[in-house]
Design a protein around this motif. Sequence first.
Motif, PDB file in Angstrom:
ATOM      1  N   GLY A  14       0.769  -1.240   0.000  1.00  0.00           N
ATOM      2  CA  GLY A  14       0.000   0.000   0.000  1.00  0.00           C
ATOM      3  C   GLY A  14       0.795   1.284   0.000  1.00  0.00           C
ATOM      4  N   LEU A  15       2.020   1.254  -0.486  1.00  0.00           N
ATOM      5  CA  LEU A  15       2.798   2.496  -0.600  1.00  0.00           C
ATOM      6  C   LEU A  15       2.652   3.025  -2.023  1.00  0.00           C
ATOM      7  N   GLY A  16       2.078   4.198  -2.175  1.00  0.00           N
ATOM      8  CA  GLY A  16       1.811   4.755  -3.482  1.00  0.00           C
ATOM      9  C   GLY A  16       3.071   5.191  -4.214  1.00  0.00           C
ATOM     10  N   ALA A  27       2.338   4.414   8.938  1.00  0.00           N
ATOM     11  CA  ALA A  27       0.913   4.713   8.871  1.00  0.00           C
ATOM     12  C   ALA A  27       0.621   6.033   8.169  1.00  0.00           C
ATOM     13  N   LYS A  28       1.545   6.976   8.230  1.00  0.00           N
ATOM     14  CA  LYS A  28       1.297   8.284   7.626  1.00  0.00           C
ATOM     15  C   LYS A  28       1.331   8.245   6.109  1.00  0.00           C
ATOM     16  N   ASN A  29       1.873   7.154   5.531  1.00  0.00           N
ATOM     17  CA  ASN A  29       1.995   7.067   4.074  1.00  0.00           C
ATOM     18  C   ASN A  29       1.207   5.914   3.454  1.00  0.00           C
ATOM     19  N   ILE A  30       0.792   4.935   4.250  1.00  0.00           N
ATOM     20  CA  ILE A  30       0.101   3.764   3.709  1.00  0.00           C
ATOM     21  C   ILE A  30      -1.291   4.144   3.216  1.00  0.00           C
ATOM     22  N   ARG A  31      -1.648   3.614   2.050  1.00  0.00           N
ATOM     23  CA  ARG A  31      -2.962   3.853   1.470  1.00  0.00           C
ATOM     24  C   ARG A  31      -3.560   2.518   1.023  1.00  0.00           C
ATOM     25  N   THR A  37     -11.785   9.120   8.558  1.00  0.00           N
ATOM     26  CA  THR A  37     -11.685  10.513   8.141  1.00  0.00           C
ATOM     27  C   THR A  37     -10.329  11.116   8.521  1.00  0.00           C
ATOM     28  N   ASP A  38      -9.392  10.247   8.874  1.00  0.00           N
ATOM     29  CA  ASP A  38      -8.077  10.712   9.307  1.00  0.00           C
ATOM     30  C   ASP A  38      -7.022   9.723   8.821  1.00  0.00           C
ATOM     31  N   GLN A  39      -5.934  10.226   8.253  1.00  0.00           N
ATOM     32  CA  GLN A  39      -4.898   9.362   7.703  1.00  0.00           C
ATOM     33  C   GLN A  39      -4.231   8.523   8.781  1.00  0.00           C
ATOM     34  N   ASP A  40      -4.029   9.077   9.958  1.00  0.00           N
ATOM     35  CA  ASP A  40      -3.369   8.334  11.019  1.00  0.00           C
ATOM     36  C   ASP A  40      -4.187   7.118  11.427  1.00  0.00           C
ATOM     37  N   GLU A  41      -5.500   7.310  11.543  1.00  0.00           N
ATOM     38  CA  GLU A  41      -6.379   6.196  11.912  1.00  0.00           C
ATOM     39  C   GLU A  41      -6.433   5.146  10.805  1.00  0.00           C
ATOM     40  N   PHE A  83      -4.817   1.229  10.839  1.00  0.00           N
ATOM     41  CA  PHE A  83      -5.716   0.126  10.500  1.00  0.00           C
ATOM     42  C   PHE A  83      -5.097  -0.735   9.395  1.00  0.00           C
ATOM     43  N   LEU A  84      -4.573  -0.094   8.349  1.00  0.00           N
ATOM     44  CA  LEU A  84      -3.983  -0.825   7.241  1.00  0.00           C
ATOM     45  C   LEU A  84      -2.665  -1.492   7.641  1.00  0.00           C
ATOM     46  N   VAL A  85      -1.858  -0.798   8.417  1.00  0.00           N
ATOM     47  CA  VAL A  85      -0.599  -1.385   8.878  1.00  0.00           C
ATOM     48  C   VAL A  85      -0.863  -2.674   9.656  1.00  0.00           C
ATOM     49  N   ASP A  86      -1.899  -2.663  10.479  1.00  0.00           N
ATOM     50  CA  ASP A  86      -2.230  -3.836  11.285  1.00  0.00           C
ATOM     51  C   ASP A  86      -2.708  -4.989  10.414  1.00  0.00           C
ATOM     52  N   HIS A  87      -3.588  -4.701   9.462  1.00  0.00           N
ATOM     53  CA  HIS A  87      -4.180  -5.765   8.644  1.00  0.00           C
ATOM     54  C   HIS A  87      -3.308  -6.154   7.459  1.00  0.00           C
TER      55      HIS A  87
END
Length: 286
Positions: free
Chosen positions: A137-139, A172-176, A257-261, A265-269
Amino acid sequence: MAQIFDRSSNALARASLVLTGLIVIALGVTLDQLQRSPWVTRQGQRPDQPVPFSHKHHVQGLGLQCQYCHVTVEKSSYAGIPPTKTCINCHSQIWTNAQLLEPVRSSWATGQSLVWTKVHDLPDFVYFSHEIHVNKGLGCATCHGRVDQMPLMYAQNTLQMEWCLDCHRNPAKNIRPTGEVYNMAWEKPAEERPVWCSVGDEKAGTPTAQGISCTTKDPSGAGQEMASLELPLAGAHGLVSDVAAASMTTPVYKKFTDQDELGHFLVDHYKIRTPKELTSCEVCHR
């Protein structure tokens, strides 16, 4: 016995020690800034290429996907430089006599590869895998910048170790979402542009990221459409049972609604390892 040193010698000795210390500090600061400067990192520089290829024209103008040219970006450590055949696929039909493309035609006729100057060039001792970063998930734009807005390619970031570590300490600040990896215009979620994600079943032999489904459109509308079906028109219990089974398997989406959240979530899963879990230097250094 006559005094060898004048009384002012002590003051001169102290001043020389202070001056030496200041010179050493100034030299250290200068070298530190020098190794971060574009003169060393080549950040922002546009090297000469055999053909002035414009990513802006091909990506933003024509809508080509990154994978069309960089075919190994999802399955190899290298994104891959497109062969001349990739260029000829189009340019055997358009701009066939353009002087600008003479090196391409010459390469195709002689079988000699074009010698491109690598813009994002890491030291030989650094191991970087496009495959793992893309599938986690790194763009593209996170590292390479808005390539779709670059008439001539240049390095937007330093690519130095401190830059890499800054991301790995808090990915987490960069994962999409993986579905947005190639979206150059991707914007982090906010109140006015939320993102919804659901967790699916993990399948053996497939990347963990494929178990996550994300969308920028409110998925609640699909549930409303399902509820509005006129079940009596079925004339049998079969459709009713199918709808009931479908409703039981409808994924549950979580709104972000927040990138950190979203990122955590994505980092964990996505099962992204934390810095403490990277116990071997060989992960990045070979």
